[in-house]
Design an enzyme around this catalytic site. Structure first.
Site, PDB file in Angstrom:
ATOM      1  N   ARG A   1       0.671  -0.911  -1.151  1.00 33.75           N
ATOM      2  CA  ARG A   1       0.140  -0.198  -0.133  1.00 33.75           C
ATOM      3  C   ARG A   1       0.692   1.322  -0.039  1.00 33.75           C
ATOM      4  O   ARG A   1       0.560   2.131  -0.846  1.00 33.75           O
ATOM      5  CB  ARG A   1      -1.013   0.041   1.077  1.00 33.75           C
ATOM      6  CG  ARG A   1      -0.540   0.077   2.285  1.00 33.75           C
ATOM      7  CD  ARG A   1      -1.314   0.146   3.893  1.00 33.75           C
ATOM      8  NE  ARG A   1      -0.646  -0.258   4.653  1.00 33.75           N
ATOM      9  CZ  ARG A   1      -0.397   0.306   6.310  1.00 33.75           C
ATOM     10  NH1 ARG A   1      -1.370   1.168   5.694  1.00 33.75           N
ATOM     11  NH2 ARG A   1      -0.681  -0.110   7.189  1.00 33.75           N
TER      12      ARG A   1
ATOM     13  N   SER B   1      -5.266   5.044   5.473  1.00 32.19           N
ATOM     14  CA  SER B   1      -4.885   3.677   6.003  1.00 32.19           C
ATOM     15  C   SER B   1      -4.626   3.471   3.957  1.00 32.19           C
ATOM     16  O   SER B   1      -3.434   2.625   3.750  1.00 32.19           O
ATOM     17  CB  SER B   1      -5.742   2.955   6.261  1.00 32.19           C
ATOM     18  OG  SER B   1      -6.081   2.909   7.515  1.00 32.19           O
TER      19      SER B   1
ATOM     20  N   GLU C   1     -19.190   2.836  -0.010  1.00 37.74           N
ATOM     21  CA  GLU C   1     -18.768   2.230  -1.069  1.00 37.74           C
ATOM     22  C   GLU C   1     -18.944   2.464  -2.574  1.00 37.74           C
ATOM     23  O   GLU C   1     -18.798   2.509  -3.476  1.00 37.74           O
ATOM     24  CB  GLU C   1     -17.365   0.687  -0.423  1.00 37.74           C
ATOM     25  CG  GLU C   1     -16.912   1.198   0.829  1.00 37.74           C
ATOM     26  CD  GLU C   1     -17.658   0.945   1.743  1.00 37.74           C
ATOM     27  OE1 GLU C   1     -18.951   1.213   1.975  1.00 37.74           O
ATOM     28  OE2 GLU C   1     -17.111   1.898   2.895  1.00 37.74           O
TER      29      GLU C   1
ATOM     30  N   HIS D   1      -5.357  -3.355   2.661  1.00 39.58           N
ATOM     31  CA  HIS D   1      -5.869  -4.819   4.073  1.00 39.58           C
ATOM     32  C   HIS D   1      -6.098  -6.129   3.172  1.00 39.58           C
ATOM     33  O   HIS D   1      -7.503  -6.296   3.644  1.00 39.58           O
ATOM     34  CB  HIS D   1      -6.525  -3.133   4.629  1.00 39.58           C
ATOM     35  CG  HIS D   1      -5.264  -2.598   5.255  1.00 39.58           C
ATOM     36  ND1 HIS D   1      -5.786  -1.187   4.511  1.00 39.58           N
ATOM     37  CD2 HIS D   1      -5.349  -2.204   6.259  1.00 39.58           C
ATOM     38  CE1 HIS D   1      -4.951  -0.036   4.873  1.00 39.58           C
ATOM     39  NE2 HIS D   1      -4.997  -0.860   6.172  1.00 39.58           N
TER      40      HIS D   1
ATOM     41  N   ARG E   1      -2.328  -4.138   4.388  1.00 34.67           N
ATOM     42  CA  ARG E   1      -0.945  -3.984   5.052  1.00 34.67           C
ATOM     43  C   ARG E   1       0.091  -4.408   5.316  1.00 34.67           C
ATOM     44  O   ARG E   1       0.938  -2.760   5.662  1.00 34.67           O
ATOM     45  CB  ARG E   1      -2.139  -4.006   5.955  1.00 34.67           C
ATOM     46  CG  ARG E   1      -2.028  -2.912   7.238  1.00 34.67           C
ATOM     47  CD  ARG E   1      -2.880  -3.527   8.560  1.00 34.67           C
ATOM     48  NE  ARG E   1      -2.491  -2.568   9.537  1.00 34.67           N
ATOM     49  CZ  ARG E   1      -2.558  -3.298  11.122  1.00 34.67           C
ATOM     50  NH1 ARG E   1      -3.203  -4.498  10.988  1.00 34.67           N
ATOM     51  NH2 ARG E   1      -2.563  -1.903  12.105  1.00 34.67           N
TER      52      ARG E   1
END
Lengths: 276, 312
Positions: free
Chosen positions: B8, B35, B56, B107, B165
């Site tokens: 990421r 994130s 979303e 993630h 992640r």
């Protein structure tokens, strides 16, 4: 504002509307399936957009800087195809192939294969988000063009519509104008019985939209509302158009059962007689 | 392998570079930009970054609209929300119209860790690869991610890029060349082929080392593009070694194991064993504890490799 349309323009639009209604009935009858009720209710909105309002070019349907339209209530595709054919995006004979194998005219709009279709749709609730994306792209490009979306009153039971209502207001999409085809009926019956959506104006206002409620079959009202929407800066506009499901065909008007069923050849003949 | 980077992070870095080169690139996120690492793009190009909030479905639909109007949207959120919650939007508003949307989902897999089952996407590869027109990429390390992001931006059409992640060892050198749709032979071998993707590629390399101690020569293949799959490489390697084990941080149903089985079953029937989660949800724990508990380890790959070899 509020200037009435000239006699000539009204005549052109009324003729186009009548022809589109005939096309809707012919294509649904030929296909033996499809959605006439919610197509007939949106005819005046669609002919206004495509014959007078939108900056589009039938010879260059993909022109980058153009007005765009998203049929969020994708099952009303007969009104879109009927309007596009009437406008000249593809030959009118093509409507006989609606919903048939190997046809460009898929059961719901398919942007890959049909000239003039700006977005594929059919799964309800998705079109307003798409229109927002187009409007945001227009803002980035500093384009003066507008994006129009047509929503169904049953369709707004989908949660994604309210996600999109929120984001359109958040991003101040004053270049996006949504029509709500408020015909009051969905497959299982009266919208208020199935899942009440009222009060509509207060809902959209609460989401920080500019709201107008009009007669969706009155060309002058539609034009005046679009003018007012375009003049409204800093927020998106919704035009709640009160319409009649099955409008123009006596035996279809205000009957939920004509949401998704095709007339018989005899019924077609009667309907076409009424639409002479 | 001292250097580590999270895929990421590599994504965030690649986005900023791409953003400088191509003004058509826009980025959308769903309240997870710190994130997913899209925040870097926001800092550089705030006018081309759109936070859609915790929504979303709207995120994917808006991305579709951007693409329909000629932009190249990167839509980011956690893999579970991207593919699970917005599946219908991806299918109907992105896949069907073949719109140029890049879904970069972070993630993914067990290595989300402590958040547990609700946040561990173990079915996203399966969901995305069955959508016609969709390209599916699962990078194994930072350098591969950067190039995969660039390749995704360069191609026209919808792409799903699966990112993770935690920090991962850097496998590939700086002069590594990513080629969309091509698998990479990391180590040649003759007794068994280990086909791995994503997080499990470096674990597969470890497994090959374990096997070599037992005198087993394992070939290690990194499949970074799940779709289109590198059929030729899979067939060639399977025909050479005669036994295959797949390794993925995903349910073995519908993921890499299924893809490899589909290919080899048709073109080079070969005994296949699979390492991945076995039709189960995950749970809370550290990434390493979870990989151990669910058998996503070098030891397990080695064990299954031997089992596949015994079935020759």
């Amino acid at each position: 504002m509020n200037k009435n349309l000239s006699k000539e323009k009204l005549e052109v639009l009324s003729t186009a509307a009548k022809n589109v209604r005939r096309s809707i009935l012919e294509m649904v009858t030929a296909a033996k399936s499809g959605h006439p009720g919610g197509s007939l209710s949106a005819v005046e909105i669609m002919t206004s957009l495509y014959f007078e309002v939108m900056d589009i070019d039938i010879n260059d349907p993909q022109k980058e800087d153009r007005d765009r339209f998203v049929l969020s209530k994708g099952h009303a595709t007969p009104v879109l195809y009927g309007t596009l054919a009437e406008k000249g995006f593809f030959p009118k004979e093509e409507i006989q192939n609606f919903r048939k194998i190997n046809s460009i005219l898929q059961g719901h709009p398919d942007m890959k294969n049909i000239p003039g279709v700006d977005m594929s749709s059919g799964s309800l609730g998705q079109g307003l988000s798409v229109a927002n994306g187009m409007a945001l792209a227009g803002k980035l490009n500093k384009s003066e063009k507008h994006v129009y979306a047509l929503l169904g009153d049953g369709e707004i039971q989908e949660g994604q519509i309210w996600e999109a209502a929120m984001s359109a207001a958040h991003y101040k999409l004053d270049n996006m104008i949504a029509f709500l085809d408020y015909n009051g009926l969905q497959i299982d019956g009266d919208v208020e019985d199935v899942m009440a959506v009222h009060p509509l104006d207060a809902k959209w206002e609460a989401f920080n939209w500019h709201v107008q409620v009009i007669d969706g079959h009155d060309f002058n009202a539609i034009f005046s509302a679009i003018d007012q929407a375009k003049a409204t800066k800093g927020k998106p506009s919704v035009i709640i158009a009160k319409t009649v499901k099955g409008k123009g065909v006596s035996f279809m008007e205000n009957k939920a059962e004509w949401h998704g069923s095709a007339p018989s050849p005899e019924q077609l003949a009667q309907a076409l007689e009424e639409l002479k | 392998m001292s250097k580590t980077i999270a895929t990421r992070d590599a994504y965030g870095k690649a986005l900023v570079e791409l953003g400088k080169e191509n003004k058509d690139i826009v980025v959308l996120d769903a309240d997870l930009s710190k994130s997913t690492k899209t925040a870097g793009f926001y800092n550089e190009f705030p006018e081309r970054f759109f936070n859609m909030g915790i929504a979303e479905a709207d995120l994917m639909g808006t991305a579709a609209g951007f693409a329909a109007a000629g932009k190249i949207p990167f839509a980011s959120t956690f893999a579970i929300f991207a593919t699970g919650r917005a599946y219908d939007q991806i299918r109907n508003s992105i896949g069907y119209p073949k719109l140029n949307v890049k879904i970069a989902a972070t993630h993914a897999g067990l290595t989300v860790g402590e958040d547990g089952a609700t946040h561990q996407a173990l079915e996203d590869i399966a969901l995305m690869r069955v959508i016609p027109n969709m390209t599916v990429i699962v990078p194994a390390d930072g350098p591969e991610t950067e190039q995969a992001i660039r390749a995704a931006a360069d191609m026209k059409g919808p792409v799903y890029i699966r990112l993770g992640r935690p920090n991962l060892p850097v496998l590939n050198s700086d002069d590594y060349k990513f080629e969309l749709g091509k698998g990479v032979v990391l180590k040649e071998g003759s007794d068994v082929t280990i086909v791995a993707t994503g997080v499990m590629v470096s674990v597969a390399v470890e497994a090959a080392e374990l096997l070599s101690k037992d005198g087993v020569s394992a070939e290690v293949v990194n499949i970074h593009t799940i779709k289109p799959i590198d059929k030729d490489l899979l067939v060639k390697s399977a025909q050479k070694t005669g036994a295959v084990v797949t390794a993925e941080e995903h349910n073995i149903m519908g993921g890499l194991g299924s893809v490899v089985s589909e290919v080899l079953g048709q073109f080079a029937p070969t005994p296949i064993e699979m390492v991945g989660t076995e039709d189960t949800f995950g749970e809370s724990g550290t990434p390493n504890e979870l990989l151990q508990k669910y058998g996503l380890t070098a030891e397990k790959i080695a064990e299954k490799a031997k089992r596949a070899m015994a079935r020759k």
